[in-house]
Design a protein around this motif. Structure first.
Motif, PDB file in Angstrom:
ATOM      1  N   THR A  19      -2.838   4.016  -6.327  1.00 22.44           N
ATOM      2  CA  THR A  19      -2.834   2.735  -7.997  1.00 22.44           C
ATOM      3  C   THR A  19      -3.539   1.572  -7.196  1.00 22.44           C
ATOM      4  N   PRO A  32      -0.373  -1.698 -12.177  1.00 16.75           N
ATOM      5  CA  PRO A  32      -0.647  -0.265 -12.502  1.00 16.75           C
ATOM      6  C   PRO A  32      -1.663   0.568 -12.902  1.00 16.75           C
ATOM      7  N   ILE A  33      -2.085   1.385 -12.172  1.00 15.08           N
ATOM      8  CA  ILE A  33      -3.993   1.634 -12.755  1.00 15.08           C
ATOM      9  C   ILE A  33      -3.945   2.794 -13.936  1.00 15.08           C
ATOM     10  N   ASN A  34      -2.812   3.322 -14.544  1.00 15.25           N
ATOM     11  CA  ASN A  34      -2.368   3.649 -15.448  1.00 15.25           C
ATOM     12  C   ASN A  34      -2.666   2.512 -16.659  1.00 15.25           C
TER      13      ASN A  34
ATOM     14  N   LYS B  19       7.013   5.107  -5.124  1.00 15.65           N
ATOM     15  CA  LYS B  19       5.053   5.271  -5.581  1.00 15.65           C
ATOM     16  C   LYS B  19       4.795   6.073  -6.999  1.00 15.65           C
ATOM     17  N   ARG B  22       5.587   2.638 -10.203  1.00 17.19           N
ATOM     18  CA  ARG B  22       4.346   1.422  -9.910  1.00 17.19           C
ATOM     19  C   ARG B  22       2.489   1.903  -9.942  1.00 17.19           C
ATOM     20  N   LYS B  23       2.328   3.718 -10.572  1.00 12.58           N
ATOM     21  CA  LYS B  23       1.439   4.018 -10.941  1.00 12.58           C
ATOM     22  C   LYS B  23       0.723   3.243 -12.273  1.00 12.58           C
ATOM     23  N   HIS B  24       1.584   3.196 -13.240  1.00  8.51           N
ATOM     24  CA  HIS B  24       2.327   3.016 -14.410  1.00  8.51           C
ATOM     25  C   HIS B  24       2.608   1.564 -15.111  1.00  8.51           C
ATOM     26  N   LEU B  25       4.186   1.408 -14.271  1.00  6.22           N
ATOM     27  CA  LEU B  25       4.972  -0.056 -14.781  1.00  6.22           C
ATOM     28  C   LEU B  25       4.224  -1.688 -14.117  1.00  6.22           C
ATOM     29  N   ILE B  26       4.912  -1.914 -13.908  1.00  7.88           N
ATOM     30  CA  ILE B  26       5.203  -3.261 -13.297  1.00  7.88           C
ATOM     31  C   ILE B  26       6.452  -3.521 -12.702  1.00  7.88           C
ATOM     32  N   GLU B  41       2.358   8.230 -22.694  1.00  4.52           N
ATOM     33  CA  GLU B  41       2.361   8.016 -21.345  1.00  4.52           C
ATOM     34  C   GLU B  41       3.330   8.036 -21.271  1.00  4.52           C
ATOM     35  N   ASN B  81       8.825 -11.430  -9.315  1.00  2.29           N
ATOM     36  CA  ASN B  81       7.030 -10.699  -9.668  1.00  2.29           C
ATOM     37  C   ASN B  81       6.254 -10.779 -11.243  1.00  2.29           C
ATOM     38  N   THR B  83       4.566 -10.362 -14.393  1.00  7.88           N
ATOM     39  CA  THR B  83       4.023  -9.062 -15.444  1.00  7.88           C
ATOM     40  C   THR B  83       2.851  -9.714 -16.271  1.00  7.88           C
TER      41      THR B  83
END
Lengths: 330, 87
Positions: A19, A32-34, B19, B22-26, B41, B81, B83
């Motif tokens: 990511t 998030p890359i997606n 991990k 983290r690719k999809h959400l915050i 998704e 964090n 968003t």
């Protein structure tokens, strides 16, 4: 559901754990890359080819703006929606002068319709002071079907725009005065806002074109040139009044932006970081505003409307359905 | 739709789950993620998680809402964090 991400802070963008991670002295911030539709970079950011590859794999366009907030370039991933058939037809439509002017006329026709819509919205709210401009534009607009040649059409378009911009000080109730549209560089706050807004529009449209089979370099109204995506200039014409101009009016009329948001030393020709942020936030809100679409019978966002416009163009190019621009019906 | 994922998994798998999501959400807090996703998704996230976690031991909770506006978010103390998409 993907969003645009706007990066104002400085640092380094890294590919981390598949990511994206923005690293600076404040710490790490994962994106998030997606969730990324496109990336807008305003800050001073480092990145390496590993990240660019990663963006390419995920079809993410990166738009880069210089220190003064002007659009400079895009990193455009490898074409992934290829259609030789469409491309051939797109070029054919450009080469045929009759077909070309038809498309160009429709673009201007739509743009001027939307311009009038804006003016008519503000006219009753500004004590009918815009009446004069509206009448003049309507007169110019009638000439569109009779223009011969692109140059002539561009002239008509220029006159419509001049008239339209002369109404800006009335719409904003004299808060931001503007004599005429000056570019490169803009000479007063109003021109700055317009320039900034248009450059954003241009990138938004480019991102949407990228998601279709259209080739962004072949355009009809603007002359396709070297090294620029002129089709996005064409399509932006339709959306400038709907999206950017409305955003600008809102910012000014609701007092969200004032002299403090510009750099004084540079003769107000550039928005400072605070100003840019306010503008982008409103712009983003505008893009995400939804309206009920008459034909689709569902809610669509303004951003989606841009894509639909591209689809309509594809249909026209492939002779499925005649192109009719998006005329604001709401 | 708007989703909120809360997980409590075995120590060995914590990093893997972190991990992956983290690719999809915050990330908003330890073991808590939020974001807007499409149905497809969400399915992808669920399938991905199935591969990682041990369903006998671990627990992952999904909260979903049709739209972010149907949920009120209030923060007491520090926002760990943000968003928003302005970074």
């Amino acid at each position: 559901m993907k969003r645009n991400y706007y990066i104002f802070s400085n640092g380094r963008i890294k590919r981390k754990d598949n990511t994206i991670c923005l690293e600076n002295e404040k710490g790490k911030k994962y994106i998030p890359i997606n969730d990324i539709e496109a990336l807008y970079i305003f800050g001073e950011v480092d990145f390496n080819s590993k990240v660019l590859n990663f963006f390419g794999q995920n079809n993410i366009t990166v738009h880069i703006f210089n220190y003064y907030g002007f659009y400079t370039s895009s990193i455009y991933p490898r074409e992934h929606l290829l259609s030789g058939y469409s491309l051939v037809n797109q070029v054919k439509k450009y080469l045929d002068p009759v077909e070309r002017i038809k498309l160009a006329r429709e673009t201007i026709n739509t743009a001027s319709y939307n311009i009038l819509k804006n003016l008519k919205y503000y006219n009753p709210r500004r004590n009918e002071k815009l009446e004069d401009i509206i009448l003049k534009i309507e007169k110019e607009r009638k000439k569109i079907p009779y223009t011969n040649g692109i140059q002539d059409l561009m002239g008509t378009e220029g006159r419509i725009r001049d008239l339209y911009y002369s109404g800006f000080s009335i719409i904003t109730m004299g808060k931001f005065k503007m004599k005429k549209r000056v570019k490169r560089p803009p000479d007063n706050p109003m021109n700055t806002l317009i320039s900034f807004g248009n450059s954003l529009m241009y990138t938004t449209v480019l991102s949407e074109i990228y998601r279709t089979q259209l080739n962004p370099t072949i355009s009809y109204l603007h002359e396709p040139g070297e090294r620029r995506f002129s089709l996005s200039l064409d399509i932006s014409e339709v959306f400038k009044p709907i999206i950017t101009d409305r955003t600008i009016f809102k910012l000014i009329n609701e007092g969200m932006i004032d002299q403090n948001h510009f750099t004084k030393e540079l003769n107000f020709c550039h928005l400072n970081e605070k100003g840019r942020k306010v503008f982008m936030q409103q712009y983003e809100d505008k893009l995400n505003t939804v309206i009920k679409h008459k034909e689709l019978e569902r809610q669509v966002s303004y951003r989606r409307l841009i894509r639909l416009e591209c689809y309509k163009l594809i249909k026209h190019i492939n002779d499925i359905e005649n192109y009719e621009g998006l005329k604001m019906w709401w | 739709m708007y989703i909120l994922i809360v997980y409590d998994v075995g120590e060995k798998r914590v990093q893997k789950v972190l991990k992956f999501i983290r690719k999809h959400l915050i990330w908003i807090q330890n073991s808590v993620f939020e974001g807007n996703v499409t149905k497809a998704e969400l399915l992808k996230i669920k399938n991905g998680l199935k591969e990682i976690v041990d369903q006998k031991e671990d627990s992952i909770i999904f909260f979903t809402a049709r739209n972010e506006r149907w949920i009120k978010k209030e923060i007491m103390g520090r926002e760990k964090n943000a968003t928003d998409n302005f970074i």
